[in-house]
Design an enzyme around this catalytic site. Structure first.
Site, PDB file in Angstrom:
ATOM      1  CB  SER A 113      41.703  40.045  44.357  1.00 48.72           C
ATOM      2  OG  SER A 113      41.698  40.828  43.225  1.00 48.72           O
ATOM      3  CG  HIS A 114      40.164  37.597  40.624  1.00 51.26           C
ATOM      4  ND1 HIS A 114      41.416  37.810  41.147  1.00 51.26           N
ATOM      5  CD2 HIS A 114      40.173  36.351  40.130  1.00 51.26           C
ATOM      6  CE1 HIS A 114      42.149  36.718  40.945  1.00 51.26           C
ATOM      7  NE2 HIS A 114      41.427  35.824  40.329  1.00 51.26           N
ATOM      8  CG  ASP A 277      39.199  43.322  41.227  1.00 56.61           C
ATOM      9  OD1 ASP A 277      39.304  44.538  41.455  1.00 56.61           O
ATOM     10  OD2 ASP A 277      40.087  42.502  41.541  1.00 56.61           O
ATOM     11  CG  ASP A 279      41.440  43.794  45.184  1.00 51.39           C
ATOM     12  OD1 ASP A 279      40.921  43.510  44.082  1.00 51.39           O
ATOM     13  OD2 ASP A 279      42.652  43.650  45.412  1.00 51.39           O
ATOM     14  CG  ASP A 281      43.450  44.935  42.247  1.00 54.14           C
ATOM     15  OD1 ASP A 281      42.384  44.378  41.925  1.00 54.14           O
ATOM     16  OD2 ASP A 281      44.433  44.323  42.726  1.00 54.14           O
ATOM     17  NE  ARG A 282      41.937  40.784  38.661  1.00 55.77           N
ATOM     18  CZ  ARG A 282      42.074  39.565  38.192  1.00 55.77           C
ATOM     19  NH1 ARG A 282      41.294  39.171  37.199  1.00 55.77           N
ATOM     20  NH2 ARG A 282      42.961  38.743  38.695  1.00 55.77           N
ATOM     21  CE  LYS A 376      45.110  43.478  39.366  1.00 57.56           C
ATOM     22  NZ  LYS A 376      46.011  42.549  40.121  1.00 57.56           N
TER      23      LYS A 376
HETATM   24  C1  VG1 Z   1      45.786  36.461  38.476  1.00 58.22           C
HETATM   25  C2  VG1 Z   1      46.163  37.218  37.219  1.00 58.22           C
HETATM   26  C3  VG1 Z   1      47.336  38.145  37.489  1.00 58.22           C
HETATM   27  C4  VG1 Z   1      46.975  39.086  38.650  1.00 58.22           C
HETATM   28  C5  VG1 Z   1      46.554  38.271  39.859  1.00 58.22           C
HETATM   29  C6  VG1 Z   1      46.068  39.140  41.005  1.00 58.22           C
HETATM   30  O1  VG1 Z   1      46.875  35.652  38.892  1.00 58.22           O
HETATM   31  O2  VG1 Z   1      46.466  36.331  36.169  1.00 58.22           O
HETATM   32  O3  VG1 Z   1      47.635  38.863  36.314  1.00 58.22           O
HETATM   33  O4  VG1 Z   1      48.066  39.901  38.978  1.00 58.22           O
HETATM   34  O5  VG1 Z   1      45.492  37.397  39.517  1.00 58.22           O
HETATM   35  O6  VG1 Z   1      44.987  39.914  40.619  1.00 58.22           O
HETATM   36  P1  VG1 Z   1      46.949  34.077  38.602  1.00 58.22           P
HETATM   37  O7  VG1 Z   1      48.222  33.618  39.259  1.00 58.22           O
HETATM   38  O8  VG1 Z   1      45.706  33.493  39.132  1.00 58.22           O
HETATM   39  O9  VG1 Z   1      46.989  33.960  37.109  1.00 58.22           O
HETATM   40  V1  VG1 Z   1      43.848  40.396  41.790  1.00 58.22           V
HETATM   41  O10 VG1 Z   1      42.910  41.545  41.116  1.00 58.22           O
HETATM   42  O11 VG1 Z   1      43.139  38.841  42.113  1.00 58.22           O
HETATM   43  O12 VG1 Z   1      44.755  40.787  43.081  1.00 58.22           O
HETATM   44 CO    CO Z   2      41.928  42.551  42.483  1.00 56.38          CO
END
Ligand code: VG1
Ligand code: CO
Length: 543
Positions: A113-114, A277, A279, A281-282, A376
């Protein structure tokens, strides 16, 4: 061609976090690492005969190698059919869409993801269930337990199959269908939003920049925004997914998407800016000289949902993660619908969406979505804003400021202390938990603590429970401080401190955010002794 059974032994540390198993690429490339986890998923799912699986990822380094391995393991484990995105590419929301549309038993998403990518970056894997959403805790825990007892995995020794052209082929007995990654998703978006209105908006000279951050939203945004909605070529930039995201951090916030923020603040700013981001979803929404906080974005979309054809019938409820600001709660109250507060991570929204209790969901971490899929969805949020802008004929800033006038403003910020020592982070959280019991009624600066607790959640649909989901200190005026540790990072620990203050008076709506929250920031530091415990006097990222 034969199916091989390979002996293996458990590898520690394969428990999925907030969103799947995320580790450094080097960890995933260790012998048997990916295979052990994938076999544990298959073992947990049980009989796979006659079943369809969806497979794709965000195109980051190791994506193709992992896809090849997983296809051979799926064939060896008796999966009947796999739908795989061309080139191994599928965004996270697209996987969710394809699972639902084709009634697959589930899907495997390859993404961190991010998190940054490349040979020294991060990789990740996540299983989604038949509703299209992330597997709930009970399933991920069962997968994890399996990884601790695994003794062998099954894999075909068949040659690699072509995944770069759409069409059908076979691997052992398993049918592999290579699909266009964008088609099903684009068709769904067309049903939800008023594409004619958005086309007219662009035809009238409306300008936009979408920064795909060299990640997987690129092909989707380009096909839909430029291709279907007629935005001029060049509206979508950095739109070819790269294995290392151009060496950048594919996290759409004002810090990592600084170039977009700079453009939006300058003399040549387009009317509207957005980013997504790794993948897809953000989403980040930006107006001219004006960033929209994700919490406000959720509230605004909820208040105006009827502008979009897909939500014309109204919304049943809103759900937000606990640390997300309470701006959406005020909208829910005005609409006479419930607002659910869940732990962090999209997997907690699935039951509410399936049961029809919530229609829109959001997280403060630049995540917004709805019941159209079970993830998302970055491009969806951007299209929703385009639909809103087309109908309202106002600027982003006007829309947000009018919303504040009507509902009040929830000043909001998140302070991240990244890569701190894990032990120090645990000490900080444990100390806070001890202090909670005596906080009620305490005077802190000009605030009084209404209550303080460690957030625990009971799912209203299936009764499942989650504990220790974040320490929160709630003041009598509704202001809040929340502390939790990240469950997506791969280096040390990351402390997240979430700050929120409600301001009903429109005359007080234009204070710079950090200034508006200064008293809470000072309280947050002193209550948790952040500087002392982490050795950091300042957060590494402020959003
Ligand atoms: C973070 C965010 C959370 C989100 C998750 C996955 O998690 O705070 O809100 O759902 O990333 O997003 P954490 O546990 O690091 O706070 V993604 O776009 O990385 O799948
Ligand atoms: Co993501």
């Amino acid at each position: 061609m034969a199916i091989q059974t390979i002996q293996t032994t458990p590898i520690p540390g394969q428990r999925p976090g907030t969103s799947g198993l995320r580790k450094k690429v080097g960890v995933f490339r260790q012998p048997h690492y990916l295979e052990n986890f994938v076999q544990s998923v298959f073992d947990t799912l049980g009989d796979l005969s006659g079943k369809t699986l969806v497979l794709g990822g965000d195109g980051r380094f190791h994506n193709r190698a992992a896809i090849r391995t997983i296809l051979k393991m799926a064939a060896a484990n008796g999966v009947a059919r796999v739908l795989v995105g061309r080139g191994g590419i599928l965004s996270t929301p697209a996987v969710s869409c394809v699972i639902r549309k084709h009634e697959a038993m589930g899907g495997i998403i390859l993404s961190a993801s991010h998190n940054p990518g490349g040979p020294d970056g991060d990789f990740g894997i996540k299983y989604n269930i038949g509703n299209g959403g992330p597997a709930p805790e009970a399933v991920t825990e069962a997968i994890y337990q399996r990884t601790t007892a695994i003794t062998s995995y099954r894999i075909s020794d068949a040659p690699d199959i072509d995944i770069d052209h759409t069409g059908r082929g076979y691997l052992e007995q398993m049918q592999v269908e290579v699909i266009d990654p964008v088609a099903d998703y684009a068709e769904l978006m067309e049903q939800l939003f008023d594409f004619d209105a958005i086309r007219k908006l662009f035809a009238g000279g409306f300008t936009m920049r979408f920064d795909a951050m060299h990640a997987v939203s690129g092909p989707y945004a380009q096909a839909i925004i430029e291709g279907m909605l007629g935005a001029p070529a060049g509206t979508v930039i950095n739109c070819v997914p790269r294995e290392d995201f151009g060496g950048l951090h594919p996290d759409p916030n004002p810090v990592n998407a600084a170039e977009l923020i700079e453009l939006m603040a300058g003399p040549d700013a387009p009317d509207f800016g957005a980013a997504s981001d790794g993948d897809a979803d953000r989403n980040m929404i930006v107006g001219r000289k004006f960033d929209v906080t994700p919490s406000d974005s959720l509230a605004i979309l909820a208040a105006n949902a009827q502008v979009a054809p897909g939500y014309r019938g109204g919304i049943a409820g809103i759900a937000r993660s606990m640390p997300t600001s309470r701006a959406a709660d005020r909208v829910a109250e005005a609409l006479g619908i419930p607002c659910y507060e869940t732990p962090t991570g999209w997997k907690y929204f699935g039951t509410l969406l399936d049961a029809g209790l919530a229609t829109l969901c959001g997280e403060e971490s630049y995540g917004t979505g709805s019941n159209h899929v079970r993830e998302k969805d970055g491009v969806w949020a951007v299209l929703f804003w385009l639909n809103l802008l087309a109908v309202k004929g106002q600027s982003v800033q006007q829309i947000v400021e009018e919303h504040w006038q009507q509902f009040g403003r929830n000043y909001y910020s998140r302070h991240d202390y990244e890569g701190i020592e894990t032990h120090a982070a645990n000490v900080l959280m444990d100390d806070l938990r001890v202090k909670l019991a005596n906080m009620q009624g305490q005077q802190m600066n000009h605030y009084t603590v209404e209550y303080a607790d460690d957030f625990a959640y009971t799912d209203p649909v299936d009764g499942s429970q989650a504990t220790q989901q974040g320490v929160r200190i709630v003041m009598t005026d509704g202001s809040r401080i929340v502390y939790r540790l990240s469950g997506t990072g791969t280096e040390g620990a990351t402390l997240r401190v979430y700050l929120e203050r409600y301001e009903p008076d429109p005359a007080q709506h234009h204070i710079p955010t950090q200034q508006a929250l200064a008293a809470l920031i000072a309280i947050a530091d002193s209550v948790a002794s952040i500087a002392y415990n982490t050795g950091r006097s300042n957060p590494s990222v402020i959003t």
